[in-house]
Design a protein around this motif. Structure first.
Motif: not given
Length: 115
Positions: A51-62
């Motif tokens: 979940a942390r990795q997915a959240e980090k990836a989404a923040a990076k994409r944004a």
């Protein structure tokens, strides 16, 4: 006085090997234990990490999308500024040409008046 009689080298090697073997057996016993509570705890840790990795990836994409949008806006502003500058330069060139022609005509008229 008696001399110290320590263990010889082979005895120390065997003792170290026995200690390593005992450590490996203890580790294997811990790994082999399939406790449902431990498995659930490990699964929870894995799920939290994912979940942390997915959240980090989404923040990076944004962030990348926001930077791309800002870059596009900057490029558009630069394009508009360049177009305005080109129009202003063209207007200055036309004005300068008209002033030079007027000055040239005045010099020509002055030469004609002197003759």
């Amino acid at each position: 006085m008696k001399t110290f009689k320590g263990r010889d080298f082979d005895e120390r090697l065997n003792a170290a090997a026995d200690a390593r073997k005992a450590m490996m057996q203890r580790a294997a016993a811990r790994i082999g234990a399939d406790d449902p509570a431990q498995r659930a705890a490990r699964d929870a840790v894995v799920a939290a990490r994912d979940a942390r990795q997915a959240e980090k990836a989404a923040a990076k994409r944004a962030l990348q999308e926001r930077e791309a949008a800002e870059a596009a806006v900057r490029a558009e502003q630069e394009r508009v500024a360049a177009a305005e500058k080109a129009v202003a330069d063209a207007a200055r060139a036309v004005t300068l040409a008209a002033e030079q022609k007027a000055a040239r005509d005045a010099r020509y008229a002055a030469r004609k008046a002197r003759k």
